[in-house]
Write an enzyme that holds these catalytic residues in place. Sequence first.
Site, mmCIF file in Angstrom:
data_model
loop_
_atom_site.group_PDB
_atom_site.id
_atom_site.type_symbol
_atom_site.label_atom_id
_atom_site.label_comp_id
_atom_site.label_asym_id
_atom_site.label_seq_id
_atom_site.Cartn_x
_atom_site.Cartn_y
_atom_site.Cartn_z
ATOM 1 N N LYS A 84 9.386 -1.458 -3.168
ATOM 2 C CA LYS A 84 8.140 -1.528 -2.400
ATOM 3 C C LYS A 84 7.323 -2.685 -2.947
ATOM 4 O O LYS A 84 6.908 -2.667 -4.098
ATOM 5 C CB LYS A 84 7.402 -0.205 -2.581
ATOM 6 C CG LYS A 84 6.019 -0.195 -2.055
ATOM 7 C CD LYS A 84 5.996 0.383 -0.681
ATOM 8 C CE LYS A 84 4.783 -0.126 0.059
ATOM 9 N NZ LYS A 84 4.779 0.270 1.441
ATOM 10 N N LEU B 121 13.650 -2.209 4.910
ATOM 11 C CA LEU B 121 13.753 -0.824 5.373
ATOM 12 C C LEU B 121 12.536 -0.420 6.187
ATOM 13 O O LEU B 121 12.604 0.458 7.028
ATOM 14 C CB LEU B 121 13.849 0.131 4.175
ATOM 15 C CG LEU B 121 15.085 0.037 3.283
ATOM 16 C CD1 LEU B 121 14.913 0.938 2.080
ATOM 17 C CD2 LEU B 121 16.326 0.427 4.053
ATOM 18 N N GLY B 122 11.437 -1.049 5.880
ATOM 19 C CA GLY B 122 10.232 -0.632 6.585
ATOM 20 C C GLY B 122 9.067 -1.515 6.230
ATOM 21 O O GLY B 122 9.131 -2.359 5.343
ATOM 22 N N ASP C 7 -1.015 12.853 2.660
ATOM 23 C CA ASP C 7 -0.362 12.152 3.762
ATOM 24 C C ASP C 7 1.075 12.632 3.956
ATOM 25 O O ASP C 7 1.997 11.844 4.079
ATOM 26 C CB ASP C 7 -0.411 10.640 3.537
ATOM 27 C CG ASP C 7 -0.109 9.871 4.821
ATOM 28 O OD1 ASP C 7 -0.272 10.459 5.911
ATOM 29 O OD2 ASP C 7 0.299 8.699 4.739
ATOM 30 N N GLY D 88 4.675 -1.384 6.032
ATOM 31 C CA GLY D 88 3.474 -0.561 6.133
ATOM 32 C C GLY D 88 2.259 -1.422 5.912
ATOM 33 O O GLY D 88 2.365 -2.625 5.689
ATOM 34 N N GLY D 89 1.119 -0.798 5.979
ATOM 35 C CA GLY D 89 -0.107 -1.546 5.812
ATOM 36 C C GLY D 89 -0.242 -2.128 4.412
ATOM 37 O O GLY D 89 -1.036 -3.006 4.164
ATOM 38 N N PHE D 90 0.551 -1.619 3.498
ATOM 39 C CA PHE D 90 0.332 -1.999 2.106
ATOM 40 C C PHE D 90 1.468 -2.813 1.531
ATOM 41 O O PHE D 90 1.533 -3.065 0.349
ATOM 42 C CB PHE D 90 0.099 -0.744 1.287
ATOM 43 C CG PHE D 90 -0.760 0.208 2.039
ATOM 44 C CD1 PHE D 90 -2.098 -0.090 2.249
ATOM 45 C CD2 PHE D 90 -0.239 1.351 2.604
ATOM 46 C CE1 PHE D 90 -2.891 0.746 2.988
ATOM 47 C CE2 PHE D 90 -1.032 2.194 3.345
ATOM 48 C CZ PHE D 90 -2.367 1.903 3.545
ATOM 49 N N GLY D 91 2.384 -3.171 2.374
ATOM 50 C CA GLY D 91 3.487 -3.983 1.897
ATOM 51 C C GLY D 91 4.791 -3.591 2.578
ATOM 52 O O GLY D 91 4.813 -2.692 3.417
ATOM 53 N N VAL E 4 9.032 -2.564 2.454
ATOM 54 C CA VAL E 4 10.029 -1.870 1.649
ATOM 55 C C VAL E 4 11.390 -2.493 1.907
ATOM 56 O O VAL E 4 11.786 -2.688 3.055
ATOM 57 C CB VAL E 4 10.078 -0.372 2.005
ATOM 58 C CG1 VAL E 4 11.012 0.357 1.061
ATOM 59 C CG2 VAL E 4 8.695 0.231 1.943
#
Length: 830
Positions: free
Chosen positions: A539, A517-518, A636, A520-523, A525
């Site tokens: 996630k 799904l997506g 955020d 990001g900098g942290f892993g 999804v």
Amino acid sequence: MRIFFNHLNYLIIILIITPPASSDTSTGKQILRTNQTLLSQNQTFVLGFFRGSNTNYYLGIWYNNINPQTIVWVANRDNPIDNSTGYLKIGDKGNFVLLNSSGNPAWSSNQTNAMNPVLQLLDTGNLVLKDSSDTTNSNYLWQSFDYPTDTMLPGMKLGWNLDTRTEKHLTSWKVAGEDPSSGDYTLKVDYHGLPDIFIRRNQTIIFRTGDWNGERFSGVPGMGDNINEIKYNFTYDEHGVWYSYSVTIASLLSRLILTSDSDGQYQRYMWIQGTWSKFSYVPAYQCDYYRVCGSYGVCDNDASPICTCVQGFRPKNQEAWNLRDGSDGCVRKTVLNCSTDKFLHLENMKMPETSSVFVNKSMTLDECGSLCKRNCSCTAYANIDITNGGSGCVMWLDQLFDMVVFPKNGQDLYVRLAAADIGSTSSNKNHRVDLAIGITLSALVLVLGLVAICYLRKKSKQKSRATIPGFVHRSHEFLMNEVVPSVERNMDDLELPMFDFDTLTMATNNFSQNNKLGEGGFGNVHKGRLVDGREIAIKRLSKDSGQGIEEFKNEVKLIVKLQHRNLVRLLGCCIEKDEKILVYEYMENRGLDSVLFDKSKGPLLDWKKRFNIIYGIAKGLLYLHQDSRFRIIHRDLKTSNILLDSEMNPKISDFGMARIFNEDQMQAKTRRIVGTYGYMSPEYAMDGNFSVKTDVFSFGVLILEIITGKKNRGFYIDNEELNLLGNVWRHWHEGTVLTLIDPSIGNSYIESDVIRCLHIGLLCVQEHAEDRPTMSSVIFMLNNEVPSLSYPKNPGFFARKSHPETDSSSNKQDEIWSVNQVTTTMLDAR
Ligand SMILES: *[C@@H]1O[C@H](CO)[C@@H](O)[C@H](O)[C@H]1NC(C)=O
Ligand SMILES: *[C@@H]1O[C@H](CO)[C@@H](O)[C@H](O)[C@H]1NC(C)=O
Ligand SMILES: *[C@@H]1O[C@H](CO)[C@@H](O)[C@H](O)[C@H]1NC(C)=O
Ligand SMILES: *[C@@H]1O[C@H](CO)[C@@H](O)[C@H](O)[C@H]1NC(C)=O
Ligand SMILES: *[C@@H]1O[C@H](CO)[C@@H](O)[C@H](O)[C@H]1NC(C)=O
Ligand SMILES: *[C@@H]1O[C@H](CO)[C@@H](O)[C@H](O)[C@H]1NC(C)=O
Ligand SMILES: *[C@@H]1O[C@H](CO)[C@@H](O)[C@H](O)[C@H]1NC(C)=O
Ligand SMILES: *[C@@H]1O[C@H](CO)[C@@H](O)[C@H](O)[C@H]1NC(C)=O
Ligand SMILES: *[C@@H]1O[C@H](CO)[C@@H](O)[C@H](O)[C@H]1NC(C)=O
Ligand SMILES: *[C@@H]1O[C@H](CO)[C@@H](O)[C@H](O)[C@H]1NC(C)=O
């Protein structure tokens, strides 16, 4: 005895009782049993019996038709009746009496000489006793408003009758919501010197409002913040001191309550859209607590450390002071020499304690100053009333205690100093400003443009206070893992489902690209489907996220405690084989950004849906800020962190950057600025200061984006098309703001609603944090056509960051940005 007892379908509820001498009375016929209630004329309030958690019966008044039952008055709080056979009856002394099952009085109203006592519950919540022959409307022989419990309703008066030396005050419940008996907390008006109000825990003062300056209490600068529907009244003369308030919109239910919750708070609630919204409360800030900084110490919520000494004074106990304990206060550097002393002008102050001061209401400030100068024991002076340019004289003749400096809405105070300590204040001040600007400019690479400089000029005053030599900078920041263990003692009892890694591998088809799904900098999804058919979002934190297992667990345990309709729900997690995985409910419509900024999907969101989204985000945020058990700053908020369910209901996600504040903390500073361009408030982006108002700013940006369908790309000062905030503000000024509405909305909107929302959005993105409303005000304004919303000041935006990395990737949306390029470890709930 004749009884007119009415149920819901009657309008006028008055009990008329024949003279007490009649034979009926002696037999003690009841007039109100424990299973009966009495309604006020407009059915706003109910008198009846309720049961405490100890199962005893209490006679009380509560709001009709409001859930949960909200009790505003209790008759027999310290004498409950223990069984349902008790009742209320007219006594034989023109009073009324509450009897217990054995027929003994548990409580009674005061005796009156009424021949035909009539008991009536008014729509104000006041239970009154009058004589039926008395046709005037306000000649009450007895009224419950004279015996307040923990709640102050509009029209009620607290304070002192100095002629009879009698007093009315609030006393908290022993246990909020459970045990109505008199608790440890009281709120009392103090008439000594210049009157003010104290909240005490047993005998210990915990909060002082400060004196009344004609507009507000000098220690509550935010009184009436953004709304004018509540009018306070504080009057005093030699006969009495009275404090009251009224609500100008009759249909608006509002109450003030002194609760033992949160270690004693005085809270304002408004009934809005089916819930009690906590609108404001004291004590709220660290500096609200009584005498935090000792004598001649000044507390500043925005500074670190919070205590400083008045100019010309030094800490009495330097060692304790260094350890952030300012309670010993400060002592003069130079002893006074009456004839040559000068006065230091302090601005925006909470007036020092006024219980033993000299007061003359008719003197001017000049007269006050010269009187103080002549009187060698006078340590400070000020105006009493700030309205109409200021009037009255208050003179302190002793040490000054409990001073606070506010960003605005404080008062002027003149403090006596030895001539040697006064310095040349005016030139000194300018010098500090220049210096601070110089320092800050070189420290912040990203600052460009006029707006930023203006901002700094304002800010620098605070800066110079915060950097007094010899003080170690204290970080207010509480990382989740630092706080959680001490707050949550029984965390391990938590039932957080643990998923095993194999289940999740299967659910996501071995974390296949197709299910992604997506990123990001942290892993990443992934979407997944459990064997039972449930859809989930997974996630998977990258292995090098650097977060330890314990920290991860603690964060998870916090998030799982946050339960609100407008927060995305964590279903469980997985800790296995170096894997740290979070499992969330799956949100059909994904991020708000994917709908809002997609031309083909935009029309899915008509005005009603958009308003619902704005309102939902506001509720979720309010919960984070003040209704959950912690005070949480999200830090955020942005469209991609607002997920939409199948019915387009918004849910806030991603608590990876959230910070917990402890109860009394309002602001913090971080060196690690993380967040997203376009949503960051100036004070956070530039100085790393964050508070609930940082989120309010981001929320304001969201409102404007949701209505215009345009993304705020932030910082292109020279290109208004791209600077959404500047653009909306300009159109607002010019009265053409409706031209900015997203065409996708079509004609589905109500003009006044859209304008109100834009107005609120602009209030939220104002440059100065203190000007922005709190989330409870926002909710209130969203719900009501508040006639008196203040005109928005200019929005906070600043020059574009000149950073090669951003430049080269300027088409990349929602870039996570960190000033010093520190990669942080965060949970990114998706
Ligand atoms: C209230 O309780 C009494 C007995 O205690 C009973 O006689 C009466 O019917 C009850 N009234 C209602 C309205 O339930
Ligand atoms: C009671 O309700 C009526 C009609 O709704 C209204 O006109 C009146 O002002 C209300 N009275 C009070 C005391 O609230
Ligand atoms: C209440 O107390 C009285 C006397 O103590 C007793 O007779 C009666 O049964 C009690 N009623 C209830 C409902 O417990
Ligand atoms: C009723 O009140 C009297 C006097 O306060 C007390 O002695 C008695 O125990 C009470 N009876 C009940 C059943 O609570
Ligand atoms: C009224 O009654 C209360 C107790 O219910 C008592 O404390 C107070 O002194 C009485 N006031 C007067 C004026 O008699
Ligand atoms: C207040 O005083 C009561 C009785 O002396 C005591 O039991 C209670 O613990 C005190 N409350 C606080 C918060 O200190
Ligand atoms: C304020 O209270 C005083 C005394 O309680 C009263 O006389 C006055 O009318 C009130 N003023 C307003 C504006 O309500
Ligand atoms: C106070 O100041 C006056 C005038 O400067 C000086 O003569 C006097 O000695 C001073 N007194 C003290 C106690 O310092
Ligand atoms: C207050 O000051 C005025 C003006 O100086 C004076 O006329 C008046 O007597 C003073 N009142 C009191 C109570 O001291
Ligand atoms: C200063 O003023 C106070 C209050 O009016 C008075 O009690 C005191 O005597 C004065 N002291 C001197 C030295 O004048």
